[in-house]
Design a protein around this motif. Sequence first.
Motif, short mmCIF file in Angstrom:
data_model
loop_
_atom_site.label_atom_id
_atom_site.label_comp_id
_atom_site.label_asym_id
_atom_site.label_seq_id
_atom_site.Cartn_x
_atom_site.Cartn_y
_atom_site.Cartn_z
N PRO A 293 0.83 -1.21 0.00
CA PRO A 293 0.00 0.00 0.00
C PRO A 293 0.85 1.25 0.00
O PRO A 293 0.44 2.29 -0.50
CB PRO A 293 -0.82 -0.13 1.28
N SER A 294 2.05 1.17 0.57
CA SER A 294 2.93 2.35 0.58
C SER A 294 3.28 2.76 -0.84
O SER A 294 3.33 3.95 -1.17
CB SER A 294 4.20 2.04 1.37
N VAL A 295 3.54 1.77 -1.70
CA VAL A 295 3.85 2.06 -3.10
C VAL A 295 2.64 2.68 -3.78
O VAL A 295 2.75 3.64 -4.55
CB VAL A 295 4.30 0.78 -3.82
N ILE A 296 1.45 2.11 -3.49
CA ILE A 296 0.23 2.65 -4.10
C ILE A 296 0.01 4.10 -3.66
O ILE A 296 -0.33 4.97 -4.47
CB ILE A 296 -0.98 1.78 -3.72
N LEU A 297 0.22 4.38 -2.37
CA LEU A 297 0.05 5.74 -1.86
C LEU A 297 1.01 6.71 -2.53
O LEU A 297 0.64 7.85 -2.85
CB LEU A 297 0.24 5.76 -0.35
N LYS A 298 2.23 6.27 -2.76
CA LYS A 298 3.19 7.14 -3.45
C LYS A 298 2.74 7.43 -4.88
O LYS A 298 2.87 8.55 -5.37
CB LYS A 298 4.57 6.48 -3.44
N GLU A 299 2.25 6.39 -5.55
CA GLU A 299 1.76 6.58 -6.93
C GLU A 299 0.60 7.57 -6.96
O GLU A 299 0.50 8.40 -7.86
CB GLU A 299 1.33 5.24 -7.52
N SER A 308 -3.64 8.22 -14.53
CA SER A 308 -2.63 7.64 -13.64
C SER A 308 -3.20 7.44 -12.23
O SER A 308 -2.84 6.50 -11.53
CB SER A 308 -1.38 8.52 -13.60
N LEU A 309 -4.12 8.32 -11.84
CA LEU A 309 -4.77 8.18 -10.53
C LEU A 309 -5.65 6.93 -10.51
O LEU A 309 -5.65 6.17 -9.53
CB LEU A 309 -5.60 9.43 -10.23
N ARG A 310 -6.39 6.71 -11.58
CA ARG A 310 -7.23 5.52 -11.68
C ARG A 310 -6.37 4.25 -11.66
O ARG A 310 -6.70 3.27 -10.98
CB ARG A 310 -8.07 5.56 -12.95
N LYS A 311 -5.27 4.29 -12.38
CA LYS A 311 -4.38 3.13 -12.45
C LYS A 311 -3.87 2.76 -11.06
O LYS A 311 -3.83 1.58 -10.69
CB LYS A 311 -3.21 3.43 -13.39
N ALA A 312 -3.50 3.77 -10.29
CA ALA A 312 -3.00 3.52 -8.93
C ALA A 312 -4.10 2.96 -8.05
O ALA A 312 -3.88 2.02 -7.27
CB ALA A 312 -2.43 4.80 -8.34
N ARG A 313 -5.31 3.53 -8.14
CA ARG A 313 -6.42 3.07 -7.29
C ARG A 313 -6.85 1.65 -7.63
O ARG A 313 -7.24 0.87 -6.75
CB ARG A 313 -7.60 4.02 -7.41
N ILE A 336 -6.24 0.32 5.81
CA ILE A 336 -5.37 0.52 4.65
C ILE A 336 -6.15 1.05 3.45
O ILE A 336 -5.75 2.02 2.80
CB ILE A 336 -4.66 -0.80 4.30
N ILE A 337 -7.29 0.43 3.12
CA ILE A 337 -8.06 0.87 1.95
C ILE A 337 -8.63 2.26 2.18
O ILE A 337 -8.70 3.07 1.25
CB ILE A 337 -9.17 -0.15 1.63
N SER A 338 -9.03 2.57 3.40
CA SER A 338 -9.54 3.92 3.70
C SER A 338 -8.45 4.96 3.49
O SER A 338 -8.70 6.04 2.97
CB SER A 338 -10.05 3.99 5.14
N LYS A 339 -7.23 4.63 3.91
CA LYS A 339 -6.11 5.53 3.71
C LYS A 339 -5.88 5.79 2.21
O LYS A 339 -5.64 6.92 1.78
CB LYS A 339 -4.85 4.93 4.33
N ILE A 340 -6.01 4.74 1.43
CA ILE A 340 -5.84 4.87 -0.02
C ILE A 340 -6.97 5.70 -0.63
O ILE A 340 -6.74 6.59 -1.46
CB ILE A 340 -5.77 3.47 -0.67
N ASN A 341 -8.22 5.42 -0.20
CA ASN A 341 -9.35 6.20 -0.72
C ASN A 341 -9.22 7.68 -0.37
O ASN A 341 -9.50 8.56 -1.19
CB ASN A 341 -10.66 5.65 -0.16
N ASP A 342 -8.81 7.98 0.85
CA ASP A 342 -8.62 9.37 1.25
C ASP A 342 -7.55 10.04 0.39
O ASP A 342 -7.69 11.19 -0.01
CB ASP A 342 -8.23 9.45 2.73
N GLN A 377 -15.65 2.09 2.99
CA GLN A 377 -15.84 1.96 1.55
C GLN A 377 -14.68 1.15 0.97
O GLN A 377 -13.66 1.68 0.56
CB GLN A 377 -15.91 3.33 0.88
N LEU A 378 -14.84 -0.16 0.94
CA LEU A 378 -13.78 -1.03 0.44
C LEU A 378 -13.87 -1.24 -1.06
O LEU A 378 -12.85 -1.40 -1.73
CB LEU A 378 -13.83 -2.38 1.16
N LEU A 379 -15.08 -1.25 -1.60
CA LEU A 379 -15.29 -1.47 -3.02
C LEU A 379 -15.56 -0.15 -3.74
O LEU A 379 -15.75 0.88 -3.10
CB LEU A 379 -16.48 -2.41 -3.24
N PHE A 380 -15.57 -0.19 -5.06
CA PHE A 380 -15.96 0.98 -5.85
C PHE A 380 -17.47 1.14 -5.75
O PHE A 380 -18.23 0.50 -6.47
CB PHE A 380 -15.56 0.81 -7.32
N THR A 381 -17.93 1.98 -4.84
CA THR A 381 -19.35 2.30 -4.76
C THR A 381 -19.51 3.77 -5.16
O THR A 381 -18.58 4.39 -5.64
CB THR A 381 -19.90 2.04 -3.36
#
Length: 638
Positions: A293-299, A308-313, A336-342, A377-381
Amino acid sequence: MKNSIAERVADFLKQFPPFNMIETKSLLKIATQVDIIYLEKGDALFNKGDGFHEHFYIVRNGAVNLYHNTNTAKHIVGINDAGDIFGVRPLIAQENYKLTATANEESIIYAIPVEIFKSVTHNNVKVYKYLITAFASNTYDPYTAEENGKIFVDYLPNTTQDIGNFQTADYTKSPITCLDNVSLKDAALKMCEHKIGCIIVVNTEKHPVGIVTNSDIKNKIATGKFSIETAVTNIMSSPVITEKKDITVANAQLVMIQHSIGHLCITRDGTPNSKLIGILTHHDILVTLGNSPSVILKEIKRAKTTRSLRKARLKANTLLKSYLEQNIPISHVVTIISKINDAVNVRAIDLGIKKMSTKPPVAFSWMSLGSQGRKEQLLFTDQDNALIFDDVDETDYKKTKDYFLELARHVTKTLNKVGFEYCEADMMASNTEWCKSVSEWQAQFKDWIFNPNEKAILLSSIFFDYNYIYGDKSLVDTLTDTIYESVKNTTVFFRFLGKDALKSPPPLGFFKQFLVEQNGDQKDLFNIKSKALMPLIDAARLLTLSKQIKGVNSTYERFEKLAELEPNNKELFDSCAYAFKALLKFRTKQGLLHDNSGKFIELASLTKEEKLKLRRCFKPINEIQESLKFRFDLKNVM
């Protein structure tokens, strides 16, 4: 010579868990020892208080009621029909029965001998995982300290790969260090000598006091901010985050995400005031889990385009699926997923501001609402959000609001392209109704609170679950203070919220059938969101508001906080927290499996074990709703 009766018994048993997890030869061995019991309607198989039998039972034909008997009445707990197992206490707890089992109609029961069953399944983890769940499902009061760890065994690892994620993280022992009185030049030379990217700064007692990385040297020395001869303490990152040597891979990953760091110092007692014995890096975690997730957050933070934002998410969905397959605890997954969504929201706002001709004219704050506001919100809703901007003079109001509406349109469009659908009800910051000044928002919430009606309750049920995402947090804090001051002065509002929280009763009919949709496109499907998750969400929201609990948005964390505040109701609140996490995990798995929101479930596609687990989660709904009726005087509300 073949035993035709045993074969028929085995043929029946192999249709149902846990017998479908047993090889044919072993199943036949069990079947030859099965006793076949015939019961007339009303016959008791065992009574509350009886010593446990040497068998547990499965219904072949008919149905068996399970009752809890009191001095004044008996209360039906459940009805077991064909394929249901019950009376598992001899296998699990080895204590007297807590329920009475009585035939609901003419029935045939297979009695499975405990000892022969144990002898052929002693190494079968799946079988015992199922039986523990079944035991909890048939227990009248299962939420005891001894049994809590057994009920939701879904959270425990059960394969070699799963166990690996919960074993001690493989950290680097004897890390390279330097004393806190040396120069940066000496530290850098040591880093070059050992070909490492960081060095731990320790004091004379070898306690870690800081860390120097290549990035520190680049940003603070190469830029000329400090001389190469400066003391290492001038450029080190301090304080360091420390942990004990037995930290698991999953927990280490979570700590790194929470603190936005790439290194953990391992000390003897887990505190900075003890000797350094090792270092655990982000790379170690990445190698172990294969995705970070750290790599995803950096992306996400570096994304310059919506694409590029969609690709990372999208990578987060792969990560989510991996976590669920590995049985990582759902509380970790949510964090973790909440941190990514934020982070996606923050980056979408940054990109939106760049598209505007000027900077924001006044301070503002972006809020997420609904499931994202609760960090669930874990899924794409769909997206639910709102915007608060600082109060301005009346002459500047229209121009200011138009600016933020335009910004919100950019942001919601980006989020839509990333994968978060537009809200069908248009509850988004791009709607003029949900983009207001702080004083307007204060007035809006006061109106909902002091003049409640069905529409006000519908809207407030979404807007009370808000979370600060971006901008000036003090605006959100001001709104929060207004809400909690207002609810102190009303009981009517709580009654309306309470009535709303009771609108969906526990989703099982009298004969344990699931209550499914009766018409429309979703006919015969089970709505896990409205019938199972929302009753718990609504109850948690109502109770935290009434108890003036601020800053706790997640449903399961709300129940856990309530358990702290009301020790006498701890078992009830803990059971609600566990049930909610299990239901959220189930919905997420279904959504990933069918590439949708997981909201509607085709029950025919579920195994009997999955249905049992779902039923197990419904019991707290009834208990918490009964509690709400008592607390808020809602006894006559249906």
